[in-house]
Design a protein around this motif. Sequence first.
Motif, PDB file in Angstrom:
ATOM      1  N   THR A  16       0.837  -1.198   0.000  1.00  0.00           N
ATOM      2  CA  THR A  16       0.000   0.000   0.000  1.00  0.00           C
ATOM      3  C   THR A  16       0.869   1.244   0.000  1.00  0.00           C
ATOM      4  N   LEU A  17       0.392   2.270  -0.688  1.00  0.00           N
ATOM      5  CA  LEU A  17       1.085   3.550  -0.719  1.00  0.00           C
ATOM      6  C   LEU A  17       0.033   4.645  -0.840  1.00  0.00           C
ATOM      7  N   ARG A  18       0.323   5.797  -0.253  1.00  0.00           N
ATOM      8  CA  ARG A  18      -0.598   6.932  -0.335  1.00  0.00           C
ATOM      9  C   ARG A  18       0.129   8.127  -0.901  1.00  0.00           C
ATOM     10  N   LEU A  19      -0.382   8.666  -1.976  1.00  0.00           N
ATOM     11  CA  LEU A  19       0.171   9.861  -2.579  1.00  0.00           C
ATOM     12  C   LEU A  19      -0.659  11.075  -2.166  1.00  0.00           C
ATOM     13  N   SER A  20       0.010  12.206  -2.029  1.00  0.00           N
ATOM     14  CA  SER A  20      -0.672  13.456  -1.713  1.00  0.00           C
ATOM     15  C   SER A  20      -0.205  14.543  -2.661  1.00  0.00           C
ATOM     16  N   CYS A  21      -1.083  15.495  -2.902  1.00  0.00           N
ATOM     17  CA  CYS A  21      -0.747  16.623  -3.763  1.00  0.00           C
ATOM     18  C   CYS A  21      -1.406  17.866  -3.187  1.00  0.00           C
TER      19      CYS A  21
END
Length: 120
Positions: A16-21
């Motif tokens: 699992t990975l979470r990207l933010s912008c």
Amino acid sequence: VQLQASGGGLVQPGGTLRLSCAASGSIASINVMAWYRQGPGMQREFVARIRSEGDTIYADSVKGRFTISRNVAKNTVDLQMESLEPEDTAVYYCTMDVRPMGGSQNSRYWGRGTLVTVSS
């Protein structure tokens, strides 16, 4: 207006990975927020998008595994990625349709991209 993406990295298959912008600058409103990606030797492709009303659309390849969400107050968009596969390896780009302060039209802005590598 600038977009800054973060959260990429190396993850094992199934992980699992979470990207933010986050968007910064003189912003009146943001309509559409979206994520695209470009794999090695591939063209850039659509991943997911969310509108100001909250409705979402996903590419078939990520449906059921990725979730896009937004924080209107913070001008941010996240991409929660689960059950990652080697085929998800790519540079991920965020994009937003922004109406600047004092402006009357939206313009599309792109972040620089963050690399996601799925490998054992």
